[in-house]
Write a protein that holds these residues in place. Structure first.
Motif, PDB file in Angstrom:
ATOM      1  N   CYS A 241      61.952  37.190  58.166  1.00  0.00           N
ATOM      2  CA  CYS A 241      61.813  38.595  57.655  1.00  0.00           C
ATOM      3  C   CYS A 241      60.555  38.921  56.999  1.00  0.00           C
ATOM      4  CB  CYS A 241      63.074  38.837  56.745  1.00  0.00           C
ATOM      5  SG  CYS A 241      63.196  37.772  55.240  1.00  0.00           S
ATOM      6  N   THR A 242      59.612  38.031  57.011  1.00  0.00           N
ATOM      7  CA  THR A 242      58.371  38.258  56.160  1.00  0.00           C
ATOM      8  C   THR A 242      57.351  39.186  56.967  1.00  0.00           C
ATOM      9  OG1 THR A 242      57.528  35.998  57.022  1.00  0.00           O
ATOM     10  CG2 THR A 242      58.398  36.160  54.885  1.00  0.00           C
ATOM     11  N   GLY A 243      56.757  39.968  56.499  1.00  0.00           N
ATOM     12  CA  GLY A 243      55.865  40.922  57.008  1.00  0.00           C
ATOM     13  C   GLY A 243      56.228  42.169  57.671  1.00  0.00           C
ATOM     14  N   ILE A 244      57.649  42.551  57.811  1.00  0.00           N
ATOM     15  CA  ILE A 244      58.260  43.452  58.638  1.00  0.00           C
ATOM     16  C   ILE A 244      59.276  44.032  57.534  1.00  0.00           C
ATOM     17  CG2 ILE A 244      57.758  42.689  60.744  1.00  0.00           C
ATOM     18  CD1 ILE A 244      60.733  41.989  61.085  1.00  0.00           C
ATOM     19  N   SER A 245      59.721  45.345  57.818  1.00  0.00           N
ATOM     20  CA  SER A 245      60.675  45.916  56.806  1.00  0.00           C
ATOM     21  C   SER A 245      62.157  45.471  57.493  1.00  0.00           C
ATOM     22  CB  SER A 245      60.745  47.482  57.123  1.00  0.00           C
ATOM     23  OG  SER A 245      60.811  47.720  58.448  1.00  0.00           O
ATOM     24  N   ARG A 246      63.235  45.746  56.633  1.00  0.00           N
ATOM     25  CA  ARG A 246      64.400  45.337  57.333  1.00  0.00           C
ATOM     26  C   ARG A 246      64.959  46.122  58.422  1.00  0.00           C
ATOM     27  NH1 ARG A 246      66.350  45.730  51.078  1.00  0.00           N
ATOM     28  NH2 ARG A 246      66.392  43.568  50.350  1.00  0.00           N
ATOM     29  N   GLN A 247      64.372  47.386  58.588  1.00  0.00           N
ATOM     30  CA  GLN A 247      64.664  48.020  59.906  1.00  0.00           C
ATOM     31  C   GLN A 247      64.276  47.672  60.789  1.00  0.00           C
ATOM     32  OE1 GLN A 247      66.739  50.801  59.708  1.00  0.00           O
ATOM     33  NE2 GLN A 247      66.701  50.874  62.085  1.00  0.00           N
ATOM     34  N   GLN A 248      62.888  47.049  60.919  1.00  0.00           N
ATOM     35  CA  GLN A 248      62.211  46.535  61.929  1.00  0.00           C
ATOM     36  C   GLN A 248      62.919  45.296  62.324  1.00  0.00           C
ATOM     37  OE1 GLN A 248      58.569  46.116  60.335  1.00  0.00           O
ATOM     38  NE2 GLN A 248      57.409  48.052  61.297  1.00  0.00           N
TER      39      GLN A 248
ATOM     40  N   TYR B 298      65.345  49.345  49.349  1.00  0.00           N
ATOM     41  CA  TYR B 298      66.492  49.225  50.648  1.00  0.00           C
ATOM     42  C   TYR B 298      65.661  48.902  51.900  1.00  0.00           C
ATOM     43  CZ  TYR B 298      70.442  51.334  48.396  1.00  0.00           C
ATOM     44  OH  TYR B 298      71.694  51.458  47.664  1.00  0.00           O
ATOM     45  N   ASN B 299      64.429  49.425  52.094  1.00  0.00           N
ATOM     46  CA  ASN B 299      63.844  48.960  53.477  1.00  0.00           C
ATOM     47  C   ASN B 299      63.048  47.760  53.251  1.00  0.00           C
ATOM     48  OD1 ASN B 299      63.550  49.609  56.191  1.00  0.00           O
ATOM     49  ND2 ASN B 299      61.686  50.934  55.927  1.00  0.00           N
ATOM     50  N   ARG B 300      62.565  47.702  52.208  1.00  0.00           N
ATOM     51  CA  ARG B 300      61.653  46.350  51.840  1.00  0.00           C
ATOM     52  C   ARG B 300      62.337  45.130  51.966  1.00  0.00           C
ATOM     53  NH1 ARG B 300      58.662  47.545  46.574  1.00  0.00           N
ATOM     54  NH2 ARG B 300      60.491  48.137  46.091  1.00  0.00           N
ATOM     55  N   SER B 301      61.887  44.232  52.566  1.00  0.00           N
ATOM     56  CA  SER B 301      62.609  42.744  52.527  1.00  0.00           C
ATOM     57  C   SER B 301      62.663  42.248  51.202  1.00  0.00           C
ATOM     58  CB  SER B 301      62.237  41.690  53.636  1.00  0.00           C
ATOM     59  OG  SER B 301      61.077  41.244  53.029  1.00  0.00           O
ATOM     60  N   LEU B 302      63.436  41.185  51.012  1.00  0.00           N
ATOM     61  CA  LEU B 302      63.346  40.313  49.797  1.00  0.00           C
ATOM     62  C   LEU B 302      62.125  39.834  49.552  1.00  0.00           C
ATOM     63  CD1 LEU B 302      65.055  39.017  47.553  1.00  0.00           C
ATOM     64  CD2 LEU B 302      65.688  37.446  48.970  1.00  0.00           C
ATOM     65  N   TRP B 303      61.261  39.478  50.549  1.00  0.00           N
ATOM     66  CA  TRP B 303      59.959  38.933  50.412  1.00  0.00           C
ATOM     67  C   TRP B 303      58.872  39.611  50.557  1.00  0.00           C
ATOM     68  CZ3 TRP B 303      62.025  34.314  48.898  1.00  0.00           C
ATOM     69  CH2 TRP B 303      63.060  33.931  49.417  1.00  0.00           C
ATOM     70  N   SER B 304      59.042  41.012  50.430  1.00  0.00           N
ATOM     71  CA  SER B 304      58.038  41.833  50.590  1.00  0.00           C
ATOM     72  C   SER B 304      57.015  41.670  49.489  1.00  0.00           C
ATOM     73  CB  SER B 304      58.503  43.305  50.804  1.00  0.00           C
ATOM     74  OG  SER B 304      59.122  43.479  49.193  1.00  0.00           O
ATOM     75  N   GLU B 305      57.355  41.434  48.356  1.00  0.00           N
ATOM     76  CA  GLU B 305      56.447  41.222  47.108  1.00  0.00           C
ATOM     77  C   GLU B 305      55.530  40.024  47.190  1.00  0.00           C
ATOM     78  OE1 GLU B 305      58.790  41.731  43.548  1.00  0.00           O
ATOM     79  OE2 GLU B 305      59.680  43.803  44.206  1.00  0.00           O
ATOM     80  N   TYR B 306      55.908  39.076  47.982  1.00  0.00           N
ATOM     81  CA  TYR B 306      55.092  37.745  48.135  1.00  0.00           C
ATOM     82  C   TYR B 306      53.946  37.830  49.229  1.00  0.00           C
ATOM     83  CZ  TYR B 306      58.871  35.791  45.376  1.00  0.00           C
ATOM     84  OH  TYR B 306      59.917  35.474  44.440  1.00  0.00           O
ATOM     85  N   PRO B 307      52.701  37.557  48.719  1.00  0.00           N
ATOM     86  CA  PRO B 307      51.784  37.640  49.976  1.00  0.00           C
ATOM     87  C   PRO B 307      51.906  36.766  51.144  1.00  0.00           C
ATOM     88  CG  PRO B 307      51.016  36.318  47.968  1.00  0.00           C
ATOM     89  CD  PRO B 307      52.113  36.866  47.489  1.00  0.00           C
ATOM     90  N   LEU B 308      51.479  37.100  52.097  1.00  0.00           N
ATOM     91  CA  LEU B 308      51.874  36.212  53.373  1.00  0.00           C
ATOM     92  C   LEU B 308      50.669  35.106  53.298  1.00  0.00           C
ATOM     93  CD1 LEU B 308      52.326  38.722  56.199  1.00  0.00           C
ATOM     94  CD2 LEU B 308      53.793  37.382  55.021  1.00  0.00           C
TER      95      LEU B 308
END
Length: 109
Positions: free
Chosen positions: A63-70, A99-109
């Motif tokens: 789930c890193t790098g994409i939204s929950r919807q994607q 809601y749409n951002r994943s749990l890991w969205s705040e962490y850099p890739l």
């Protein structure tokens, strides 16, 4: 050789006893009034917790790098049977983008 060891009572506050053996009765603390959270806050937190659990379930792919919807759509495309409940939550309009951002969205890739 003698060492200067302090007494244990040196480090504690002195408490005076009541005179003439009269002790004061302790009163119980006043009862706390239950503060109820608004129901919408509780529902909001429950929904976010379900979405976090979706993020943590590796059965639906990374789930890193994409939204929950994607991620939900990708899992559906690959036949992984993601929960419809998650899709319904994601399709609701919320002013909160959490809601749409994943749990890991705040962490850099």
């Amino acid at each position: 050789m003698t060492t200067n060891r302090g007494l244990i009572t040196d480090s504690f506050k002195v408490v005076k006893k009541a005179r003439n053996g009269v002790t004061r009765e302790k009163r119980p603390p006043p009862p706390l009034s239950p503060q109820k959270e608004p129901e919408s806050e509780t529902v909001h937190e429950e929904e976010l917790e379900r979405l976090r659990q979706f993020d943590l379930n590796w059965r639906f792919g990374p789930c890193t790098g994409i939204s929950r919807q994607q991620r939900w759509e990708r899992a559906k495309l690959h036949g992984l049977s993601p929960p419809e409940e998650i899709r319904d939550l994601l399709l609701q309009t919320h002013p909160d983008h959490g809601y749409n951002r994943s749990l890991w969205s705040e962490y850099p890739l």
